[in-house]
Write a protein that holds these residues in place. Structure first.
Motif, PDB file in Angstrom:
ATOM      1  N   ARG A 239       0.980  -1.218   0.317  1.00 55.23           N
ATOM      2  CA  ARG A 239      -0.247   0.107   0.045  1.00 55.23           C
ATOM      3  C   ARG A 239       0.698   1.196   0.000  1.00 55.23           C
ATOM      4  NH1 ARG A 239      -3.367  -1.564   5.329  1.00 55.23           N
ATOM      5  NH2 ARG A 239      -1.229  -2.365   5.712  1.00 55.23           N
ATOM      6  N   MET A 240       1.923   1.383   0.737  1.00 58.24           N
ATOM      7  CA  MET A 240       2.835   2.312   0.605  1.00 58.24           C
ATOM      8  C   MET A 240       3.687   2.352  -0.868  1.00 58.24           C
ATOM      9  SD  MET A 240       6.547   2.886   0.747  1.00 58.24           S
ATOM     10  CE  MET A 240       7.387   1.573   1.722  1.00 58.24           C
ATOM     11  N   PHE A 241       3.781   1.209  -1.339  1.00 59.38           N
ATOM     12  CA  PHE A 241       4.830   1.280  -2.708  1.00 59.38           C
ATOM     13  C   PHE A 241       3.850   1.873  -3.611  1.00 59.38           C
ATOM     14  CE2 PHE A 241       6.054  -1.065  -6.349  1.00 59.38           C
ATOM     15  CZ  PHE A 241       7.415  -0.802  -6.412  1.00 59.38           C
ATOM     16  N   VAL A 242       2.276   1.685  -3.832  1.00 55.42           N
ATOM     17  CA  VAL A 242       1.534   2.281  -4.649  1.00 55.42           C
ATOM     18  C   VAL A 242       0.767   3.533  -4.281  1.00 55.42           C
ATOM     19  CG1 VAL A 242       1.274   0.071  -5.815  1.00 55.42           C
ATOM     20  CG2 VAL A 242      -0.506   0.882  -4.064  1.00 55.42           C
ATOM     21  N   HIS A 243       1.326   3.926  -3.073  1.00 53.39           N
ATOM     22  CA  HIS A 243       0.799   5.187  -2.613  1.00 53.39           C
ATOM     23  C   HIS A 243       0.961   6.309  -3.586  1.00 53.39           C
ATOM     24  CE1 HIS A 243      -0.931   8.145   0.121  1.00 53.39           C
ATOM     25  NE2 HIS A 243      -0.099   8.636   0.663  1.00 53.39           N
ATOM     26  N   VAL A 246       4.315   8.281  -3.467  1.00 55.00           N
ATOM     27  CA  VAL A 246       5.456   7.662  -3.331  1.00 55.00           C
ATOM     28  C   VAL A 246       5.569   7.072  -4.600  1.00 55.00           C
ATOM     29  CG1 VAL A 246       6.517   5.497  -2.457  1.00 55.00           C
ATOM     30  CG2 VAL A 246       5.158   7.077  -0.849  1.00 55.00           C
ATOM     31  N   LEU A 247       4.821   6.407  -5.507  1.00 53.19           N
ATOM     32  CA  LEU A 247       4.844   5.900  -6.784  1.00 53.19           C
ATOM     33  C   LEU A 247       5.220   6.967  -7.696  1.00 53.19           C
ATOM     34  CD1 LEU A 247       4.201   3.406  -8.448  1.00 53.19           C
ATOM     35  CD2 LEU A 247       1.812   4.261  -8.720  1.00 53.19           C
ATOM     36  N   PHE A 248       4.840   8.142  -7.945  1.00 51.70           N
ATOM     37  CA  PHE A 248       5.250   9.067  -8.722  1.00 51.70           C
ATOM     38  C   PHE A 248       6.450   9.808  -8.462  1.00 51.70           C
ATOM     39  CE2 PHE A 248       0.866   8.737 -10.054  1.00 51.70           C
ATOM     40  CZ  PHE A 248       0.841   8.926 -11.497  1.00 51.70           C
ATOM     41  N   THR A 249       6.935   9.891  -7.060  1.00 62.85           N
ATOM     42  CA  THR A 249       8.327  10.443  -6.861  1.00 62.85           C
ATOM     43  C   THR A 249       9.437   9.295  -7.297  1.00 62.85           C
ATOM     44  OG1 THR A 249       7.325  11.427  -5.046  1.00 62.85           O
ATOM     45  CG2 THR A 249       9.566  11.008  -4.832  1.00 62.85           C
ATOM     46  N   ASN A 250       8.963   8.106  -7.046  1.00 63.13           N
ATOM     47  CA  ASN A 250       9.816   7.073  -7.776  1.00 63.13           C
ATOM     48  C   ASN A 250      10.003   7.065  -9.063  1.00 63.13           C
ATOM     49  OD1 ASN A 250      10.722   5.940  -4.993  1.00 63.13           O
ATOM     50  ND2 ASN A 250       9.045   4.477  -5.291  1.00 63.13           N
ATOM     51  N   LEU A 251       8.776   7.687  -9.898  1.00 64.38           N
ATOM     52  CA  LEU A 251       8.984   7.620 -11.309  1.00 64.38           C
ATOM     53  C   LEU A 251       9.763   8.612 -11.611  1.00 64.38           C
ATOM     54  CD1 LEU A 251       7.872   6.399 -13.958  1.00 64.38           C
ATOM     55  CD2 LEU A 251       6.111   8.063 -13.584  1.00 64.38           C
ATOM     56  N   ALA A 252       9.703   9.832 -11.140  1.00 65.65           N
ATOM     57  CA  ALA A 252      10.509  11.155 -11.170  1.00 65.65           C
ATOM     58  C   ALA A 252      11.961  10.663 -10.804  1.00 65.65           C
ATOM     59  CB  ALA A 252      10.031  12.271 -10.034  1.00 65.65           C
ATOM     60  N   GLY A 253      12.166   9.886  -9.961  1.00 65.70           N
ATOM     61  CA  GLY A 253      13.871   9.506  -9.485  1.00 65.70           C
ATOM     62  C   GLY A 253      14.293   8.739 -10.817  1.00 65.70           C
ATOM     63  N   LEU A 254      13.375   7.851 -11.285  1.00 65.70           N
ATOM     64  CA  LEU A 254      13.879   7.131 -12.423  1.00 65.70           C
ATOM     65  C   LEU A 254      14.295   7.891 -13.727  1.00 65.70           C
ATOM     66  CD1 LEU A 254      13.905   4.169 -13.906  1.00 65.70           C
ATOM     67  CD2 LEU A 254      11.626   4.734 -14.771  1.00 65.70           C
ATOM     68  N   PHE A 255      13.406   8.942 -13.846  1.00 66.37           N
ATOM     69  CA  PHE A 255      13.868   9.930 -14.808  1.00 66.37           C
ATOM     70  C   PHE A 255      15.010  10.775 -14.635  1.00 66.37           C
ATOM     71  CE2 PHE A 255       9.057   9.467 -16.208  1.00 66.37           C
ATOM     72  CZ  PHE A 255       9.665   8.642 -17.376  1.00 66.37           C
ATOM     73  N   LEU A 256      15.027  11.054 -13.269  1.00 61.19           N
ATOM     74  CA  LEU A 256      16.066  11.999 -12.716  1.00 61.19           C
ATOM     75  C   LEU A 256      17.587  11.094 -12.951  1.00 61.19           C
ATOM     76  CD1 LEU A 256      17.160  14.817 -11.561  1.00 61.19           C
ATOM     77  CD2 LEU A 256      17.044  13.465  -9.206  1.00 61.19           C
TER      78      LEU A 256
END
Length: 491
Positions: A239-243, A246-256
């Protein structure tokens, strides 16, 4: 600094290691791949372990592992044992989420954003310092790569003493049993994903081995999700992982991670191209490429880190991320359109350095504002992995692009050199990555409230309440707090 040093320390000396050990290019590439894979495994496991059993003892253990790996790498003349040493060095990546967890516990709310921004900014400084130090330590007619690893030993020892003397013990820990099954399945997933990404250029992107590992990664992802949804006390709360935050910050981290590593690889290769043969480039040595063209980016990153922390407190982490990404788009547009002079490359790098610093300042604030206290380590660990995956993808994509179109009619005995258009395309793609960060921040990162899955006793503390603007600014703070109270009352 040590975290990022372990990622880039060996990049300038791979050819020296290959020559000294008499091995192939494919084999020596494992010196970098091994650290990437072990970091992906260690970071979530040790981040969660720190949440459960205390950050300080976990930090001490991580630094001892890294020192052991560095000593092994500094004393061995075997490729196998050098790779084992690099695996142990990969544990250093777990320092970053553990450090942010310490800051969340110890810093007063008014200083939390600036502290996280400063710590995050040292990631860029460590990368630049590693490149310069490796170049300086291997100068001369008879370079010895072992000196570079002795430097890592010395710096890790200093860090260990600092942790022992100055870092306070955790005031509270969650305890509990380690989810070993979840750790093993997550580790298997990350290895199956990152291995073909990092080795696909050598193996061939259409080879059975590469495609088979990608398919296996998809299967293992399903297995990992099933395990984490089934066990009691999972390492990663799904639930935290797909919150959403959190999910979109990790996506931003991928692009960064993709954009940052694209600049590093693209510029490093571009400035070393011999202009008399290719018609572009500056014929720079590894040391000159590091000091003249890449070091300014890392220096401005450290200076911009404090400004990023101030912006997070003033306009919120979400808009700080947008502002940084706009700087990144401008920097890569400059590189794409005008990379024929040293001044252009350096000034564009300064813009990208600001972008990276603002991104590093914003993402921890977004994570801290979106998860309960006891999940800070694992949540930031997963964000670190997202950036590592982005960097690995960038390495694979840029390397493949540069090799896909080469200059014809080079003199006999000269190795294949990429056409200038491939650098232009690489910089354009990295610019698109920053455009995607803008989209993620504006569309995906809407105003965040207390996680619905958190119990009332785990809702945001006053320190986290200060990060309410992380999703959108001071005007939204009252709404965030109202939603927090409503969530707590409902629970």
């Amino acid at each position: 600094m040590i975290v990022s040093m372990m990622q880039t320390l060996v990049v300038p000396i791979l050819s020296i290691i290959q020559s000294d050990l008499g091995t192939s290019t494919a084999n020596v590439s494992w010196v970098t791949t091994a650290t990437l894979l072990s970091a992906a495994v260690f970071t979530p496991l040790l981040g969660r372990f720190g949440d459960m059993h205390g950050k300080k003892p976990t930090l001490i253990g991580v630094l001892l592992l890294m020192i052991a790996g560095s000593v092994l790498a500094a004393t061995t003349t075997s490729l196998l044992w050098l790779i084992v040493g690099r695996v142990l060095q990969g544990a250093a990546t777990a320092i970053f989420p553990l450090a942010l967890s310490v800051l969340r516990e110890e810093m007063p709310p008014a200083k939390l954003h600036g502290a996280m921004a400063m710590v995050s900014g040292t990631l860029a400084v460590g990368s630049g310092f590693a490149l310069v130090a490796a170049g300086l330590l291997t100068r001369g007619a008879d370079p010895d790569y072992h000196r570079v690893f002795w430097l890592a030993v010395a710096l890790a020892a200093v860090a260990l003493v600092g942790v022992l003397v100055r870092v306070p013990a955790s005031r509270s820990t969650t305890g509990g049993r380690t989810d070993w099954l979840g750790a093993v399945t997550l580790a298997a997933l990350l290895v199956l994903l990152l291995l073909p990404i990092s080795q696909g250029h050598e193996w061939g992107w259409g080879s059975v081995r590469t495609l088979g590992l990608f398919v296996a990664a998809v299967v293992m992802a399903a297995v990992w999700v099933f395990v984490e949804r089934s066990v009691r006390g999972p390492m990663v709360d799904m639930r935290m992982f797909v919150h959403r935050p959190v999910l979109f910050t990790n996506l931003a981290g991928l692009f960064l991670g993709f954009a940052m590593f694209s600049q590093f690889i693209g510029v490093a290769y571009l400035v070393q191209m011999p202009k008399e043969l290719t018609g572009y480039g500056f014929g720079a040595s590894v040391l000159r490429a590091s000091v003249e063209y890449l070091l300014p980016t890392t220096v401005v990153s450290l200076l911009a880190a404090q400004l990023g922390g101030i912006l997070v407190g003033r306009i919120g982490a979400r808009f700080t991320l947008v502002v940084g990404a706009v700087f990144g788009v401008a920097g890569f547009a400059w590189l794409t359109l005008a990379h024929g002079s040293s001044a252009s490359i350096i000034l564009a790098g300064l813009l990208i350095g600001v972008a990276v610093s603002f991104g590093y300042a914003a993402m921890p604030a977004l994570i801290v504002a979106s998860v309960p206290h006891h999940q800070t380590g694992i949540a930031n660990g997963l964000n670190s992995i997202s950036r590592s995956v982005g960097s690995a993808i960038a390495s694979a994509v840029i390397t493949s692009l540069l090799a896909s179109r080469t200059i014809a009619h080079l003199p006999a005995g000269v190795p294949a050199l990429p056409a200038e258009s491939q650098f232009t395309l690489s910089f354009a793609i990295a610019g698109v990555a920053f455009v995607m960060i803008v989209a993620v921040a504006l569309v995906g990162l809407t105003r965040g409230a207390t996680p619905a899955y958190a119990a009332a006793g785990e809702s945001a503390s006053p320190a986290e309440a200060m990060t309410g603007p992380a999703a959108g600014g001071v005007a939204e703070l009252a709404g965030d707090r109202a939603e927090e109270k409503a969530a707590a009352a409902t629970a």
